[in-house]
Design a protein around this motif. Sequence first.
Motif, PDB file in Angstrom:
ATOM      1  N   THR A 662       0.809  -1.222   0.000  1.00 49.08           N
ATOM      2  CA  THR A 662       0.000   0.000   0.000  1.00 49.08           C
ATOM      3  C   THR A 662       0.836   1.264   0.000  1.00 49.08           C
ATOM      4  OG1 THR A 662      -1.760  -1.165   1.196  1.00 49.08           O
ATOM      5  CG2 THR A 662      -1.834   1.247   1.203  1.00 49.08           C
ATOM      6  N   TYR A 663       1.915   1.271   0.777  1.00 49.54           N
ATOM      7  CA  TYR A 663       2.628   2.515   1.049  1.00 49.54           C
ATOM      8  C   TYR A 663       3.955   2.657   0.306  1.00 49.54           C
ATOM      9  CZ  TYR A 663      -0.690   2.574   4.906  1.00 49.54           C
ATOM     10  OH  TYR A 663      -1.839   2.559   5.653  1.00 49.54           O
ATOM     11  N   ALA A 664       4.375   1.664  -0.468  1.00 43.63           N
ATOM     12  CA  ALA A 664       5.679   1.726  -1.135  1.00 43.63           C
ATOM     13  C   ALA A 664       5.805   3.003  -1.964  1.00 43.63           C
ATOM     14  CB  ALA A 664       5.878   0.504  -2.017  1.00 43.63           C
ATOM     15  N   GLY A 665       6.922   3.710  -1.785  1.00 41.39           N
ATOM     16  CA  GLY A 665       7.166   4.948  -2.505  1.00 41.39           C
ATOM     17  C   GLY A 665       6.629   6.180  -1.821  1.00 41.39           C
ATOM     18  N   LYS A 666       5.788   6.017  -0.793  1.00 37.57           N
ATOM     19  CA  LYS A 666       5.224   7.166  -0.097  1.00 37.57           C
ATOM     20  C   LYS A 666       6.251   7.755   0.868  1.00 37.57           C
ATOM     21  CE  LYS A 666       1.156   6.447  -1.953  1.00 37.57           C
ATOM     22  NZ  LYS A 666       0.667   7.327  -3.048  1.00 37.57           N
ATOM     23  N   GLN A 667       6.263   9.086   0.961  1.00 38.12           N
ATOM     24  CA  GLN A 667       7.120   9.751   1.931  1.00 38.12           C
ATOM     25  C   GLN A 667       6.584   9.523   3.337  1.00 38.12           C
ATOM     26  OE1 GLN A 667       7.279  13.658  -0.634  1.00 38.12           O
ATOM     27  NE2 GLN A 667       8.879  13.766   0.929  1.00 38.12           N
ATOM     28  N   LEU A 668       7.497   9.487   4.305  1.00 38.93           N
ATOM     29  CA  LEU A 668       7.074   9.313   5.689  1.00 38.93           C
ATOM     30  C   LEU A 668       6.374  10.574   6.188  1.00 38.93           C
ATOM     31  CD1 LEU A 668      10.061   7.410   7.340  1.00 38.93           C
ATOM     32  CD2 LEU A 668       8.026   6.505   6.213  1.00 38.93           C
ATOM     33  N   GLN A 669       5.332  10.353   6.945  1.00 43.39           N
ATOM     34  CA  GLN A 669       4.468  11.433   7.419  1.00 43.39           C
ATOM     35  C   GLN A 669       5.230  12.448   8.271  1.00 43.39           C
ATOM     36  OE1 GLN A 669       1.065   9.879   9.447  1.00 43.39           O
ATOM     37  NE2 GLN A 669       0.261  11.872  10.061  1.00 43.39           N
ATOM     38  N   ASN A 670       4.965  13.725   8.017  1.00 44.38           N
ATOM     39  CA  ASN A 670       5.512  14.862   8.775  1.00 44.38           C
ATOM     40  C   ASN A 670       7.010  15.078   8.581  1.00 44.38           C
ATOM     41  OD1 ASN A 670       3.143  15.879  10.113  1.00 44.38           O
ATOM     42  ND2 ASN A 670       3.219  14.073  11.449  1.00 44.38           N
ATOM     43  N   VAL A 671       7.636  14.381   7.641  1.00 43.24           N
ATOM     44  CA  VAL A 671       9.070  14.543   7.408  1.00 43.24           C
ATOM     45  C   VAL A 671       9.287  15.483   6.231  1.00 43.24           C
ATOM     46  CG1 VAL A 671      11.231  13.394   6.871  1.00 43.24           C
ATOM     47  CG2 VAL A 671       9.534  12.238   8.303  1.00 43.24           C
ATOM     48  N   ALA A 672       9.943  16.604   6.491  1.00 42.55           N
ATOM     49  CA  ALA A 672      10.251  17.566   5.432  1.00 42.55           C
ATOM     50  C   ALA A 672      11.534  17.171   4.721  1.00 42.55           C
ATOM     51  CB  ALA A 672      10.401  18.966   6.015  1.00 42.55           C
ATOM     52  N   MET A 673      11.534  17.276   3.396  1.00 43.24           N
ATOM     53  CA  MET A 673      12.747  16.943   2.650  1.00 43.24           C
ATOM     54  C   MET A 673      13.838  17.972   2.894  1.00 43.24           C
ATOM     55  SD  MET A 673      13.060  15.772  -1.335  1.00 43.24           S
ATOM     56  CE  MET A 673      12.115  14.288  -0.973  1.00 43.24           C
ATOM     57  N   ASN A 674      13.464  19.228   3.131  1.00 43.34           N
ATOM     58  CA  ASN A 674      14.448  20.286   3.372  1.00 43.34           C
ATOM     59  C   ASN A 674      14.088  21.082   4.621  1.00 43.34           C
ATOM     60  OD1 ASN A 674      16.339  20.469   0.824  1.00 43.34           O
ATOM     61  ND2 ASN A 674      14.266  20.185   0.021  1.00 43.34           N
ATOM     62  N   ARG A 704       5.622  18.803   3.706  1.00 45.94           N
ATOM     63  CA  ARG A 704       5.605  17.500   4.377  1.00 45.94           C
ATOM     64  C   ARG A 704       4.278  16.813   4.115  1.00 45.94           C
ATOM     65  NH1 ARG A 704       4.905  20.906   8.665  1.00 45.94           N
ATOM     66  NH2 ARG A 704       4.936  22.306   6.867  1.00 45.94           N
ATOM     67  N   PRO A 705       4.267  15.499   3.882  1.00 46.94           N
ATOM     68  CA  PRO A 705       2.991  14.797   3.771  1.00 46.94           C
ATOM     69  C   PRO A 705       2.270  14.771   5.115  1.00 46.94           C
ATOM     70  CG  PRO A 705       4.817  13.245   3.698  1.00 46.94           C
ATOM     71  CD  PRO A 705       5.418  14.609   3.656  1.00 46.94           C
ATOM     72  N   GLY A 706       0.950  14.966   5.073  1.00 42.55           N
ATOM     73  CA  GLY A 706       0.177  15.031   6.311  1.00 42.55           C
ATOM     74  C   GLY A 706      -0.340  13.700   6.795  1.00 42.55           C
ATOM     75  N   ASP A 707      -0.218  12.658   5.962  1.00 42.71           N
ATOM     76  CA  ASP A 707      -0.638  11.326   6.394  1.00 42.71           C
ATOM     77  C   ASP A 707       0.211  10.284   5.683  1.00 42.71           C
ATOM     78  OD1 ASP A 707      -1.646  11.392   3.820  1.00 42.71           O
ATOM     79  OD2 ASP A 707      -3.724  11.025   4.385  1.00 42.71           O
TER      80      ASP A 707
END
Length: 775
Positions: A662-674, A704-707
């Motif tokens: 389900t989640y492969a490739g999704k960014q981890l929640q609340n983690v900013a890339m920069n 950041r992704p919210g979920d």
Amino acid sequence: MRAYPDGRCTSGHRHRAGKSRAGLLIGAAVLLAECLSNTTIAQAQSALPPVTVEAPAQRLRPARASDQSSRRTQAAVRQRIRNTAPAAPTLSERAAAEAAAQQAAKLGYRAMPSATTLRSGASPLDTAQAVNVVPEQVLKDQLPRNIDDALANVSGITQTNTLAGTQDAVIRRGFGDNRDGSIMRNGMPLVQGRSLNPAVESVEVLKGPASLLYGIMDPGGIVNTISKRPELYQHGSVTLLGSTYANNRSGADGLLDVTGPIGDQGLAYRFIGYGVSEDYWRNFGRHREMLVAPSLAWYGQDTTVQLNYEHREFITPFDRGTAFINGVPLAIPKTRRLDEPYNNMWGTSDLIQASVEHRINQDWKLFAGYSYNTETFSANQLRITGVNVKTGVETRSNDGTQGSLSNSSYGTSYISGGFWLGNMRNEVLFGGDGQYRTIYRDNLIRQAAPSFNVYNPVYGMIGPGTTVSNSDSAQTDKLGQWSLFFQDTLHLTERFALVGGVRYMDYDQLAGRGKPFKANTDVSADAILPLGGAIFKLTDQLSLYASYTQSLKPNSTIAPLSNGGGAVLGSNIAPEEGTQYETGLKFDLDKRLSGTVAVYDIEKQNVLVSQLNTATGLNAYTAAGKARSRGLEIDVTGRLSDNWSMIGSYGYTDARVTEDPTYAGKQLQNVAMNTASLYLVYDFGTALPGQLRLGGGARYVGDRPGDALNTFVLPSYVVADIFATYETKHQALPVIYQLNVKNLFGTVYYTSAVNNLNVAFGDARRISLSATVKF
């Protein structure tokens, strides 16, 4: 003179000297001369040995054999010389002189890590892991409101679920949560919701897997808050602060901090008292808090004993923020809350810690410490379960928690030192620790509530919920762990060293809920965790390092798994395991400017993630397989010139799920890339009648992704702060006036999300003015 590794001439004393006296100046001059000639900033742990001040020789006229009166006169002169020779500096005078010597370094943002973070007094240049420090003076200048705010100065850190603004919750290198055991006080774990208070001197972050030194842990690292310690010279301060937000939301703080010797045998005390009462910045709510923190210390020739206690009482708004519908926030004023005025958390916390450090000989020292921390609270937790963005109708659940209790009992003991193996120096750390931690929630309130219109709110139509849900109550999470650990730094040459270590750990965890109680986690297992690394010192001020580290954390859940059908997580379910490869460069230039540049790759497997179940309005947990975090971090702090000081950081964090249907490739929640931050301070020195310092800076957090499914994104933001301090004298007493403006431009920003119906706001613009009288 004996010298030790962190730059102090006496153990733990790093504060400014008080009002000078003639005798104090004599002792200060002697001590400073010895410190400058015999120590470096990177050395110290214990009190100085006695200093003898010799009287200058005086020439006497020769006596004649027949002149008895002359001989008697000469004898009287010699006796007067002996009687009037300056006395050796007292412990109090030594401590005051040392504080004066280090004050300039503090004002210059000199980062001096505590020995408790790495379990040794080793210089950061001689370690194979990154340690970032937010120094004492940075906290004084910026006045952060919580640990998340203070850690805005450190690379690669973002906020996660703060439980409606009541808990510390920081993500480090892509991993972390509230109540994850990563927040420490003096190297020992905390369970209280908020760890930053006026009894804290500085904050340090040990990046990456820290399981070798700290046991069960997420692979992002630990945050270590360092206590203010008793001092051996008498001084103190009183601070009064007034603050205001917009819309007549205001408040006041008061702080008393006094310390000094008890007798003349190395015993010292400190007392910190703090109180705050302030309006919450949104349309209702008030924060009130009281802290009492007494401490004692004894500084012997080879032994230091510390005992500190903190008692805190608090009531704070329980604010779940706003909602994002179709990827955008609700079109309502940022100050408008979606709950009720009774949504608050109230409770108490207590912390007691004791430690003994004994220097066995020139090469070896022993440390033993014990910590007991407990917090109780109750909360009204009315929350959103759905919003119709067209009509504004909001559905809500009138929830609450009664009788929450968390506690942690922790003890550790370790020996550190060095020996020669042929021509190779070994720096060894060996010890053990044990912890028993309980998190318990007695009664969980679940009660239906009438609908509410977010566009035309009418508050006060309902009261706190009273219906106890037995199936949700008695939430229990018990964790016990017992370990032995060993680490050796083998110096093959003067410039090259290898690091190796291992921890053997035995642990048990029981978690579940319900009346009657039903276990959803029941784990008993053991593990061996290794560490390896290498250090190459290019110069005495510059070193390269590389390391391999592992972490372990049992998979556990209080609630039934969404796809478990009531199954219990047991020893047959693999724990979350993290592996990190890291390399980087550390520098400490002329004891003025220090920092780290690090590149890392972390892989974590058997990860649980959560996602909102729209049918129930609750989060459901599933296993995500593997997650990976790769990044670059740059942290610099210190003095750029005699007038300019700075603390700055940049972090690039690519954290995402790598294996899961389900989640492969999704960014981890609340983690900013920069993420990035920069704070600059200009000290006018003696150019003005008083001492004026001006400073300011900004922090940036990217999208950041919210979920977990990345269905919506929290937008990037930049927040700027400024401050000014002016130190003068009033009736011979030093007085410091300080102005702070947080969120200078009134930026509306979102710090974290649990799901799209629970998105936290950052604070609005806050202006504060304080006056501190030192005595």
